[in-house]
Design a protein around this motif. Structure first.
Motif, mmCIF file in Angstrom:
data_model
loop_
_atom_site.group_PDB
_atom_site.id
_atom_site.type_symbol
_atom_site.label_atom_id
_atom_site.label_comp_id
_atom_site.label_asym_id
_atom_site.label_seq_id
_atom_site.Cartn_x
_atom_site.Cartn_y
_atom_site.Cartn_z
ATOM 1 N N GLY A 155 12.217 5.514 3.149
ATOM 2 C CA GLY A 155 12.849 6.356 2.008
ATOM 3 C C GLY A 155 13.798 5.781 0.354
ATOM 4 N N GLU A 156 14.390 6.082 -0.254
ATOM 5 C CA GLU A 156 14.118 5.392 -1.091
ATOM 6 C C GLU A 156 15.638 4.433 -1.489
ATOM 7 O OE1 GLU A 156 12.959 6.179 -4.526
ATOM 8 O OE2 GLU A 156 11.575 7.641 -2.958
ATOM 9 N N LYS A 157 16.394 4.660 -0.352
ATOM 10 C CA LYS A 157 17.744 3.680 -0.675
ATOM 11 C C LYS A 157 16.986 2.247 -0.653
ATOM 12 C CE LYS A 157 21.273 7.201 0.921
ATOM 13 N NZ LYS A 157 21.447 7.646 2.632
ATOM 14 N N THR A 168 4.442 1.419 2.057
ATOM 15 C CA THR A 168 5.556 2.339 1.281
ATOM 16 C C THR A 168 5.567 3.341 1.406
ATOM 17 O OG1 THR A 168 4.594 1.855 -1.247
ATOM 18 C CG2 THR A 168 5.855 0.185 -1.207
ATOM 19 N N LYS A 169 6.868 4.489 1.230
ATOM 20 C CA LYS A 169 6.877 5.568 0.650
ATOM 21 C C LYS A 169 6.303 6.609 2.336
ATOM 22 C CE LYS A 169 5.134 4.616 -3.847
ATOM 23 N NZ LYS A 169 4.162 5.450 -5.358
ATOM 24 N N GLY A 199 6.930 9.259 2.423
ATOM 25 C CA GLY A 199 6.886 10.511 1.459
ATOM 26 C C GLY A 199 5.035 11.652 2.087
ATOM 27 N N THR A 200 4.637 10.888 3.256
ATOM 28 C CA THR A 200 3.138 11.782 3.987
ATOM 29 C C THR A 200 3.327 12.224 4.740
ATOM 30 O OG1 THR A 200 1.346 10.943 3.821
ATOM 31 C CG2 THR A 200 3.213 9.003 4.544
ATOM 32 N N ALA A 201 2.795 13.585 5.246
ATOM 33 C CA ALA A 201 2.468 13.965 6.417
ATOM 34 C C ALA A 201 1.383 13.072 7.709
ATOM 35 C CB ALA A 201 2.594 15.481 5.882
ATOM 36 N N LYS A 202 1.331 12.257 6.813
ATOM 37 C CA LYS A 202 0.094 11.325 7.343
ATOM 38 C C LYS A 202 0.190 9.905 7.224
ATOM 39 C CE LYS A 202 -3.404 14.650 4.758
ATOM 40 N NZ LYS A 202 -5.022 14.675 4.401
ATOM 41 N N GLY A 203 1.338 9.669 8.425
ATOM 42 C CA GLY A 203 1.444 8.328 8.530
ATOM 43 C C GLY A 203 1.137 8.003 9.726
ATOM 44 N N GLY A 204 -0.316 8.422 10.057
ATOM 45 C CA GLY A 204 -0.812 8.414 11.282
ATOM 46 C C GLY A 204 -1.776 6.637 10.847
ATOM 47 N N LEU A 255 0.730 -1.438 0.013
ATOM 48 C CA LEU A 255 -0.197 -0.554 -0.146
ATOM 49 C C LEU A 255 0.802 0.950 0.163
ATOM 50 C CD1 LEU A 255 -2.776 -1.299 3.491
ATOM 51 C CD2 LEU A 255 -2.739 -0.738 -0.317
ATOM 52 N N ASP A 256 0.661 2.266 -0.622
ATOM 53 C CA ASP A 256 1.320 3.778 -0.477
ATOM 54 C C ASP A 256 0.509 4.370 0.620
ATOM 55 O OD1 ASP A 256 1.533 6.103 -1.171
ATOM 56 O OD2 ASP A 256 1.486 6.345 -3.330
ATOM 57 N N ALA A 257 1.908 5.301 1.141
ATOM 58 C CA ALA A 257 1.061 5.226 2.463
ATOM 59 C C ALA A 257 0.576 7.315 1.755
ATOM 60 C CB ALA A 257 2.492 5.455 2.995
ATOM 61 N N THR A 258 0.767 7.767 0.600
ATOM 62 C CA THR A 258 0.939 8.885 -0.014
ATOM 63 C C THR A 258 -0.211 9.103 0.168
ATOM 64 O OG1 THR A 258 1.410 8.857 -1.629
ATOM 65 C CG2 THR A 258 3.397 9.649 -0.458
ATOM 66 N N THR A 259 -1.351 8.197 -0.445
ATOM 67 C CA THR A 259 -2.794 7.698 -0.531
ATOM 68 C C THR A 259 -3.696 7.397 0.532
ATOM 69 O OG1 THR A 259 -3.085 5.635 -1.367
ATOM 70 C CG2 THR A 259 -1.920 6.734 -2.886
ATOM 71 N N GLY A 260 -3.412 7.802 1.814
ATOM 72 C CA GLY A 260 -4.009 8.167 2.936
ATOM 73 C C GLY A 260 -5.323 6.460 2.794
ATOM 74 N N GLN A 261 -6.513 7.092 2.724
ATOM 75 C CA GLN A 261 -7.721 6.344 3.584
ATOM 76 C C GLN A 261 -7.642 6.049 1.744
ATOM 77 O OE1 GLN A 261 -9.510 6.076 5.871
ATOM 78 N NE2 GLN A 261 -8.280 7.039 6.780
#
Length: 329
Positions: free
Chosen positions: A301-303, A273-274, A277-282, A246-252
């Motif tokens: 991160g990307e590494k 993932t990512k 890249g998000t301010a909504k890590g909850g 799941l992409d964390a930046t997509t939220g709900q």
């Protein structure tokens, strides 16, 4: 002793690159979430109903999830009342403690994978296109190989243009063989070949990529069921893990995807993932509490080594690092 102080003592003993990765990877969420909590605490002289209502908003905006937020704030109300806490400063440490409790209190929360020591472990990856599934497979292959395990990857996403080549690029990068067929081949046939190859090569780990999109959801889920059946027929009890990327930046939106895949297949863990890249890590807490699926890995991160096993205390440390480090001795 406050939870921040206890966490500081524990983190100090295990100060390592992983702890630092959680701290660095959660910078955006920490700046957003902790910054708002700090501002809230500074503006209020006492802990009252208005304080709790604003806290609810902050938590919901961090994608903690509505039901989880309601439960958390209710528990905070009771704790504040029980301890007779008047100063808002005293609530911050309790918030962090409750976040760990929410994660670890939702059933079995271990991030450990179901590895078959001395035998072949099959890990099936599912998830929609574009969430970082193939990249996560490559990074996990690197992790296992660096631990001395013999790893194979199966290119089961035969429908997306370039998917097989993308996995091969990762295979070359980490030095792991990719079992594949031509684009458009039957994914179940690829899995059959991959399992046979893994057995004949005495592999420890087989990481299986799958399609993320077919003509419709029903077709996709049927394809995944077919793939699972083929694997199980060859190795009873396999796949040993079904990891949903799941992409964390997509939220709900990630929550909706998780519910869909959970209905169709036995998802045993989440690869989020990512997260950096998000301010909504909850979203980590929402997934755990509302879907009862443990988050097993997070992308920080990307590494190559930035895909890390999830750890609830390191996660909360990442959210509140400044407050933890400033906790009184």
């Amino acid at each position: 002793m406050s939870f921040f102080k206890k966490l500081k003592d524990k983190i100090t003993k295990q100060t390592d690159t992983v702890t630092e990765k959680f701290k660095d990877g959660l910078t955006k969420t920490r700046d957003n979430f902790s910054g708002k909590v700090n501002d809230l605490v500074a503006r209020y002289r006492k802990v009252d109903e208005d304080f709790f209502e604003e806290l609810e908003e902050i938590l919901i905006q961090a994608d903690v999830g509505f039901d989880t937020v309601m439960e958390l704030v209710e528990e905070l109300r009771m704790e504040v009342k029980r301890k007779n806490i008047q100063d808002p400063q005293g609530v911050q440490s309790i918030i962090s403690e409750k976040l760990v409790e929410i994660y670890e209190g939702s059933g079995e929360a271990s991030s450990a994978l179901n590895i078959q020591e001395g035998d072949l472990t099959v890990i099936l990856f599912v998830g929609v296109n574009g969430v970082g599934k193939t990249t996560s497979i490559g990074k996990l292959a690197h992790k296992f190989k660096s631990e001395g395990k013999k790893v194979l990857m199966a290119a089961g996403d035969t429908f997306r243009a370039g998917a097989i080549e993308q996995l091969e690029v990762w295979g070359d990068r980490v030095g792991v063989e990719v079992i594949k067929q031509a684009e458009g081949s039957d994914p179940a046939a690829v899995m059959f070949d991959a399992v046979r190859a893994a057995k004949s090569r005495n592999a420890d780990i087989l990481l299986c990529d799958t399609a993320g999109r077919l003509q419709n959801k029903v077709n996709l889920m049927k394809e995944l069921e077919k793939v699972k059946r083929v694997i199980e027929r060859e190795i009873p009890g396999a796949p040993h893990e079904v990891l949903l990327a799941l992409d964390a930046t997509t939220g709900q939106n990630a929550m909706i995807q998780a519910k869909t895949f959970k209905e169709a297949t036995d998802v045993s863990g989440i690869v989020l993932t990512k997260l950096d890249g998000t301010a909504k890590g909850g979203i980590v807490l929402a997934i755990r509490k509302e879907l009862d699926i443990p988050v097993k890995f997070v992308g920080l991160g990307e590494k190559m080594d930035d895909l890390q096993e999830f750890d609830a205390e390191r996660y909360v440390y990442g959210l509140f690092a400044d407050m933890v480090e400033n906790a009184e001795e």
